[in-house]
Design an enzyme around this catalytic site. Structure first.
Site, PDB file in Angstrom:
ATOM      1  N   TYR A 178      87.972  -5.052  -1.182  1.00  0.00           N
ATOM      2  CA  TYR A 178      86.958  -4.009  -1.267  1.00  0.00           C
ATOM      3  C   TYR A 178      87.616  -2.763  -1.879  1.00  0.00           C
ATOM      4  O   TYR A 178      88.763  -2.439  -1.537  1.00  0.00           O
ATOM      5  CB  TYR A 178      86.433  -3.719   0.146  1.00  0.00           C
ATOM      6  CG  TYR A 178      85.562  -2.500   0.231  1.00  0.00           C
ATOM      7  CD1 TYR A 178      84.290  -2.501  -0.332  1.00  0.00           C
ATOM      8  CD2 TYR A 178      86.011  -1.344   0.855  1.00  0.00           C
ATOM      9  CE1 TYR A 178      83.492  -1.370  -0.263  1.00  0.00           C
ATOM     10  CE2 TYR A 178      85.219  -0.213   0.932  1.00  0.00           C
ATOM     11  CZ  TYR A 178      83.962  -0.234   0.371  1.00  0.00           C
ATOM     12  OH  TYR A 178      83.173   0.879   0.432  1.00  0.00           O
ATOM     13  N   ASP A 183      88.796  -9.001   6.776  1.00  0.00           N
ATOM     14  CA  ASP A 183      87.554  -8.245   6.653  1.00  0.00           C
ATOM     15  C   ASP A 183      86.436  -9.284   6.559  1.00  0.00           C
ATOM     16  O   ASP A 183      86.319  -9.998   5.567  1.00  0.00           O
ATOM     17  CB  ASP A 183      87.635  -7.369   5.396  1.00  0.00           C
ATOM     18  CG  ASP A 183      86.408  -6.469   5.224  1.00  0.00           C
ATOM     19  OD1 ASP A 183      85.327  -6.847   5.711  1.00  0.00           O
ATOM     20  OD2 ASP A 183      86.541  -5.412   4.576  1.00  0.00           O
ATOM     21  N   ARG A 239      84.856   9.561  22.787  1.00  0.00           N
ATOM     22  CA  ARG A 239      86.010   9.189  21.950  1.00  0.00           C
ATOM     23  C   ARG A 239      86.961   8.202  22.633  1.00  0.00           C
ATOM     24  O   ARG A 239      87.882   7.701  22.009  1.00  0.00           O
ATOM     25  CB  ARG A 239      86.755  10.445  21.467  1.00  0.00           C
ATOM     26  CG  ARG A 239      87.756  10.168  20.354  1.00  0.00           C
ATOM     27  CD  ARG A 239      88.256  11.425  19.676  1.00  0.00           C
ATOM     28  NE  ARG A 239      88.596  12.458  20.634  1.00  0.00           N
ATOM     29  CZ  ARG A 239      89.696  12.464  21.393  1.00  0.00           C
ATOM     30  NH1 ARG A 239      90.584  11.503  21.280  1.00  0.00           N
ATOM     31  NH2 ARG A 239      89.921  13.441  22.254  1.00  0.00           N
TER      32      ARG A 239
HETATM   33  C1  LIG Z   1      81.464  -1.411   2.570  1.00  0.00           C
HETATM   34  C2  LIG Z   1      82.670  -2.191   2.881  1.00  0.00           C
HETATM   35  C3  LIG Z   1      83.746  -1.613   3.568  1.00  0.00           C
HETATM   36  C4  LIG Z   1      83.763  -0.156   3.966  1.00  0.00           C
HETATM   37  O1  LIG Z   1      82.801   0.128   4.923  1.00  0.00           O
HETATM   38  P1  LIG Z   1      82.208   1.594   5.185  1.00  0.00           P
HETATM   39  O2  LIG Z   1      81.293   1.368   6.326  1.00  0.00           O
HETATM   40  O3  LIG Z   1      81.558   2.055   3.931  1.00  0.00           O
HETATM   41  O4  LIG Z   1      83.374   2.465   5.532  1.00  0.00           O
HETATM   42  C5  LIG Z   1      84.823  -2.418   3.860  1.00  0.00           C
HETATM   43  N1  LIG Z   1      84.873  -3.711   3.486  1.00  0.00           N
HETATM   44  C6  LIG Z   1      83.867  -4.290   2.828  1.00  0.00           C
HETATM   45  C7  LIG Z   1      83.980  -5.725   2.433  1.00  0.00           C
HETATM   46  C8  LIG Z   1      82.730  -3.567   2.485  1.00  0.00           C
HETATM   47  O5  LIG Z   1      81.744  -4.149   1.808  1.00  0.00           O
END
Ligand SMILES: *Cc1c(COP(=O)(O)O)cnc(C)c1O
Length: 384
Positions: free
Chosen positions: A104, A176, A50
């Site tokens: 998302y 992201d 962790r």
């Molecule tokens: C799937 C996704 C997430 C979330 O990811 P997880 O691994 O499911 O928690 C965040 N941002 C985007 C653009 C995604 O496609």
């Protein structure tokens, strides 16, 4: 690290970060299975999963740094763990965050259900231009949160512009980068401070790992890291190794997926059975010029509207034989879903409408299969 940055993307995918096994000279990082380590030990380090300091966690984080061109990175147990930890690490009660309008579904849900409880104010910008963001900034704005290409409409935001609007005001910019991958887009090089990934998608690439990652500067990681330790979203060594192994082929996979996606986007665009097709590689796409400037490939998600209603869209999915109706994306196999019923089901119909996500919108995650087979599958399903 500097030497590695000069190497090509595929070389970095293959070689960066590998934990060198002095005992055997093996070419792969060995998997460190222990959660307990001798203390004190010869390295003087207190190893613990962790604390994100096990060799397998460090190897994959270092590979991501080399690919994203950042100073530091940590792996997380999911994309949402990465997103929430980064936000909680950089925001506190009384702060304000500006989000781009289309996010998302999980990120949107987190923003609207959790932040207020912690006294964090937020605004969804009306659009994703520099002016749209500047208009929403307040004295207490600390973070500008972006996603490009966005899910599911593949909207493109200009990262350099957004980063400079944020920088002028001392605001931290975050993006992201899941849909683009560092193969197609390196936000840190455009001035973005924090890069987030759902590694469940392209980094993992085989639909068999749930993981995430945060890549950023040493300075910001100092604030994010303690929160990551507190939240405890660790990724075990086995999963880290699987991720490291997958990332070795990231460049190759993404290159093939992008080529397939471009061809399918053109095919769907010309097909009478589809409505609007959303793919940044199409010259008619609103974000095409920006995408050309800041991305080296247009990504491998193509969304399209089906003529008719929700039932027609669902029926189309059922007629596909090769492409699988399933949630998630980014794997080597092609998948389809209806965002209004899956990834964006938690949004209210009004919020979806405002974001432009119709009930007949189909999101196609393009895999590495032979494109002719994918085209035939779509063609047969659409022509009924
Ligand atoms: C799937 C996704 C997430 C979330 O990811 P997880 O691994 O499911 O928690 C965040 N941002 C985007 C653009 C995604 O496609």
């Amino acid at each position: 690290m500097d030497k590695k940055r000069e190497e090509g993307v595929n070389t970095r995918c293959v070689h960066s970060g590998t934990w060198e096994d002095a005992a055997t000279g093996g070419v792969n990082s060995p998997i460190f299975t222990s959660s307990s380590y001798l203390f004190p030990n010869p390295s003087g380090k207190a190893y613990y999963p962790r604390y994100f300091n096990l060799p397998n966690q460090a190897a994959v984080a270092s590979k991501l740094c080399a690919l994203e061109g950042t100073e530091e990175a940590i792996v997380q147990s999911s994309g949402m763990a990465a997103i929430t930890v980064a936000l909680f690490g950089l925001l506190k009660s009384g702060d304000h965050v500006v989000f781009q309008p289309d996010l998302y579904g999980g990120t949107h849900h987190f923003a609207v259900t959790e932040l207020e409880r912690f006294g964090i104010e937020m605004t969804f910008a009306k659009g994703r231009s520099a002016e749209d963001f500047a208009r929403e900034m307040r004295d207490n704005t600390r973070v500008l949160y972006l996603e490009t290409p966005s899910n599911p409409l593949l909207n493109i935001g200009d990262l350099r512009e957004a980063a400079s609007v944020a920088k002028e005001r001392g605001v931290i910019s975050m993006v992201d980068n899941t849909f683009a991958t560092p193969v197609n887009q390196r936000p840190a090089e455009l001035g973005i401070d924090v890069v987030l990934h759902s590694g469940t998608k392209y980094l993992g690439g085989h639909s068999d790992i749930n993981c995430g990652a945060i890549a950023t500067t040493r300075e910001l990681m100092k604030r994010i890291f303690p929160v990551a330790v507190n939240h405890g979203g660790t990724l075990d060594s086995q999963a880290c190794y699987l991720l490291e192994r997958s990332m070795k082929t990231l460049g190759l996979r993404v290159e093939r997926q992008c080529a397939n996606a471009m061809e399918l986007a053109r095919f769907l665009d010309a097909h009478p059975g589809t409505g609007r097709v959303y793919y940044p590689g199409l010259p008619a796409h609103e974000g095409h010029e920006t995408a050309k400037r800041q991305m080296s490939g247009f990504g491998a998600v193509v969304s399209f509207e089906v003529e008719g209603n929700k039932a027609d869209a669902n029926a189309l999915l059922q007629r596909l034989k090769l492409i699988t109706p399933a949630v998630s994306l980014g794997g080597i196999e092609s998948l389809v879903c209806i965002p209004a019923e899956t990834s964006h089901a938690k949004m209210t119909p009004a919020a979806r409408k405002e974001a432009g996500i119709k009930d007949t919108l189909v999101r196609l995650s393009v895999g590495i299969e032979d494109v002719e087979d994918l085209k035939r599958d779509l063609s047969e399903a659409l022509s009924l």
